[in-house]
Design a protein around this motif. Structure first.
Motif, PDB file in Angstrom:
ATOM      1  N   VAL A  45       0.854  -1.185   0.000  1.00  0.00           N
ATOM      2  CA  VAL A  45       0.000   0.000   0.000  1.00  0.00           C
ATOM      3  C   VAL A  45       0.892   1.237   0.000  1.00  0.00           C
ATOM      4  O   VAL A  45       1.717   1.415   0.890  1.00  0.00           O
ATOM      5  N   GLU A  46       0.713   2.059  -1.008  1.00  0.00           N
ATOM      6  CA  GLU A  46       1.440   3.324  -1.111  1.00  0.00           C
ATOM      7  C   GLU A  46       0.469   4.402  -1.557  1.00  0.00           C
ATOM      8  O   GLU A  46      -0.314   4.180  -2.475  1.00  0.00           O
ATOM      9  N   PHE A  47       0.505   5.554  -0.891  1.00  0.00           N
ATOM     10  CA  PHE A  47      -0.318   6.675  -1.346  1.00  0.00           C
ATOM     11  C   PHE A  47       0.216   7.974  -0.781  1.00  0.00           C
ATOM     12  O   PHE A  47       0.959   7.982   0.190  1.00  0.00           O
ATOM     13  N   GLU A  48      -0.159   9.058  -1.432  1.00  0.00           N
ATOM     14  CA  GLU A  48       0.088  10.398  -0.928  1.00  0.00           C
ATOM     15  C   GLU A  48      -1.271  11.044  -0.711  1.00  0.00           C
ATOM     16  O   GLU A  48      -2.208  10.798  -1.474  1.00  0.00           O
ATOM     17  N   ILE A  49      -1.353  11.848   0.340  1.00  0.00           N
ATOM     18  CA  ILE A  49      -2.617  12.497   0.653  1.00  0.00           C
ATOM     19  C   ILE A  49      -2.350  13.940   1.094  1.00  0.00           C
ATOM     20  O   ILE A  49      -1.409  14.190   1.853  1.00  0.00           O
ATOM     21  N   PRO A  50      -3.151  14.883   0.589  1.00  0.00           N
ATOM     22  CA  PRO A  50      -3.002  16.258   1.064  1.00  0.00           C
ATOM     23  C   PRO A  50      -3.505  16.365   2.503  1.00  0.00           C
ATOM     24  O   PRO A  50      -4.503  15.744   2.870  1.00  0.00           O
ATOM     25  N   ALA A  51      -2.780  17.138   3.304  1.00  0.00           N
ATOM     26  CA  ALA A  51      -3.147  17.281   4.712  1.00  0.00           C
ATOM     27  C   ALA A  51      -3.127  18.753   5.095  1.00  0.00           C
ATOM     28  O   ALA A  51      -2.392  19.556   4.514  1.00  0.00           O
ATOM     29  N   ILE A  52      -3.936  19.075   6.093  1.00  0.00           N
ATOM     30  CA  ILE A  52      -4.041  20.447   6.581  1.00  0.00           C
ATOM     31  C   ILE A  52      -4.108  20.408   8.108  1.00  0.00           C
ATOM     32  O   ILE A  52      -4.711  19.508   8.686  1.00  0.00           O
ATOM     33  N   ALA A  53      -3.454  21.368   8.728  1.00  0.00           N
ATOM     34  CA  ALA A  53      -3.545  21.536  10.180  1.00  0.00           C
ATOM     35  C   ALA A  53      -3.944  22.982  10.432  1.00  0.00           C
ATOM     36  O   ALA A  53      -3.362  23.902   9.853  1.00  0.00           O
ATOM     37  N   ALA A  54      -4.925  23.180  11.264  1.00  0.00           N
ATOM     38  CA  ALA A  54      -5.442  24.523  11.539  1.00  0.00           C
ATOM     39  C   ALA A  54      -5.325  24.841  13.021  1.00  0.00           C
ATOM     40  O   ALA A  54      -5.413  23.957  13.872  1.00  0.00           O
ATOM     41  N   GLY A  55      -5.127  26.112  13.306  1.00  0.00           N
ATOM     42  CA  GLY A  55      -5.082  26.544  14.696  1.00  0.00           C
ATOM     43  C   GLY A  55      -3.699  26.377  15.304  1.00  0.00           C
ATOM     44  O   GLY A  55      -2.682  26.460  14.611  1.00  0.00           O
ATOM     45  N   GLU A  56      -3.678  26.122  16.601  1.00  0.00           N
ATOM     46  CA  GLU A  56      -2.428  26.094  17.355  1.00  0.00           C
ATOM     47  C   GLU A  56      -1.428  25.054  16.869  1.00  0.00           C
ATOM     48  O   GLU A  56      -0.225  25.280  16.948  1.00  0.00           O
ATOM     49  N   LEU A  86     -10.736  14.717  -1.342  1.00  0.00           N
ATOM     50  CA  LEU A  86     -10.648  14.682   0.110  1.00  0.00           C
ATOM     51  C   LEU A  86      -9.329  15.253   0.598  1.00  0.00           C
ATOM     52  O   LEU A  86      -8.299  15.155  -0.082  1.00  0.00           O
ATOM     53  N   VAL A  87      -9.361  15.837   1.793  1.00  0.00           N
ATOM     54  CA  VAL A  87      -8.184  16.347   2.474  1.00  0.00           C
ATOM     55  C   VAL A  87      -8.189  15.776   3.886  1.00  0.00           C
ATOM     56  O   VAL A  87      -9.237  15.690   4.535  1.00  0.00           O
ATOM     57  N   PHE A  88      -7.009  15.370   4.349  1.00  0.00           N
ATOM     58  CA  PHE A  88      -6.835  14.856   5.706  1.00  0.00           C
ATOM     59  C   PHE A  88      -6.605  16.045   6.637  1.00  0.00           C
ATOM     60  O   PHE A  88      -5.620  16.759   6.514  1.00  0.00           O
ATOM     61  N   HIS A  89      -7.532  16.286   7.545  1.00  0.00           N
ATOM     62  CA  HIS A  89      -7.422  17.362   8.530  1.00  0.00           C
ATOM     63  C   HIS A  89      -6.751  16.782   9.779  1.00  0.00           C
ATOM     64  O   HIS A  89      -7.360  16.003  10.508  1.00  0.00           O
ATOM     65  N   VAL A  90      -5.504  17.147   9.992  1.00  0.00           N
ATOM     66  CA  VAL A  90      -4.710  16.610  11.098  1.00  0.00           C
ATOM     67  C   VAL A  90      -5.048  17.366  12.374  1.00  0.00           C
ATOM     68  O   VAL A  90      -4.997  18.595  12.417  1.00  0.00           O
ATOM     69  N   THR A  91      -5.409  16.608  13.417  1.00  0.00           N
ATOM     70  CA  THR A  91      -5.726  17.208  14.712  1.00  0.00           C
ATOM     71  C   THR A  91      -4.686  16.862  15.777  1.00  0.00           C
ATOM     72  O   THR A  91      -4.601  17.540  16.792  1.00  0.00           O
ATOM     73  N   GLU A  92      -3.902  15.804  15.531  1.00  0.00           N
ATOM     74  CA  GLU A  92      -2.843  15.383  16.456  1.00  0.00           C
ATOM     75  C   GLU A  92      -1.745  14.708  15.655  1.00  0.00           C
ATOM     76  O   GLU A  92      -2.017  14.117  14.597  1.00  0.00           O
ATOM     77  N   PHE A  93      -0.532  14.741  16.183  1.00  0.00           N
ATOM     78  CA  PHE A  93       0.546  13.968  15.573  1.00  0.00           C
ATOM     79  C   PHE A  93       1.625  13.719  16.610  1.00  0.00           C
ATOM     80  O   PHE A  93       1.730  14.437  17.604  1.00  0.00           O
ATOM     81  N   GLN A  94       2.375  12.661  16.385  1.00  0.00           N
ATOM     82  CA  GLN A  94       3.492  12.312  17.263  1.00  0.00           C
ATOM     83  C   GLN A  94       4.508  11.507  16.461  1.00  0.00           C
ATOM     84  O   GLN A  94       4.170  10.947  15.422  1.00  0.00           O
ATOM     85  N   LYS A  95       5.737  11.455  16.960  1.00  0.00           N
ATOM     86  CA  LYS A  95       6.761  10.658  16.292  1.00  0.00           C
ATOM     87  C   LYS A  95       6.385   9.188  16.384  1.00  0.00           C
ATOM     88  O   LYS A  95       5.866   8.730  17.402  1.00  0.00           O
ATOM     89  N   SER A  96       6.671   8.462  15.314  1.00  0.00           N
ATOM     90  CA  SER A  96       6.459   7.027  15.326  1.00  0.00           C
ATOM     91  C   SER A  96       7.566   6.380  16.145  1.00  0.00           C
ATOM     92  O   SER A  96       8.680   6.899  16.224  1.00  0.00           O
ATOM     93  N   GLU A  97       7.266   5.242  16.785  1.00  0.00           N
ATOM     94  CA  GLU A  97       8.270   4.534  17.556  1.00  0.00           C
ATOM     95  C   GLU A  97       9.431   4.091  16.669  1.00  0.00           C
ATOM     96  O   GLU A  97      10.561   4.016  17.094  1.00  0.00           O
TER      97      GLU A  97
END
Length: 104
Positions: A45-56, A86-97
């Motif tokens: 599985v391979e894909f690219e997706i546009p993402a947006i983060a809003a606010g703080e 579609l756009v991925f609206h990011v609300t949280e993120f963290q480093k992967s282990e």
């Protein structure tokens, strides 16, 4: 429920911009690459997706190093009211282990 969680890397990002209401917006393109199992068979599985983060979180979102493996959580929505994209609206993120940098 509309919730998406994906392990991906940032492969492209914009400069911080502001909406007319003064809300900071960061946009990026995320790339995912994994092996999944479907119908008892492996599938690449391979894909690219546009993402947006809003606010703080938008400023921190744009500070993510290109190629760093991260876990992004958020939701999917249309790019705009009249769009089918579609756009991925990011609300949280963290480093992967797995600290692997995929662009090296």
């Amino acid at each position: 429920m509309n919730q998406l969680k994906v392990v991906a890397t940032v492969v492209e990002k914009s400069v911080l911009r502001y909406t007319p209401a003064g809300i900071p917006i960061g946009t990026a393109t995320l790339k995912h690459d994994s092996k999944q199992e479907q119908a008892s068979a492996p599938r690449q599985v391979e894909f690219e997706i546009p993402a947006i983060a809003a606010g703080e979180i938008s400023k921190q979102f744009l500070e993510i190093e290109l190629g760093a493996l991260m876990i992004f959580t958020g939701f999917l929505a249309r790019k705009n009211r009249n769009s089918k994209s579609l756009v991925f609206h990011v609300t949280e993120f963290q480093k992967s282990e797995n600290e692997t940098n995929l662009l090296d």
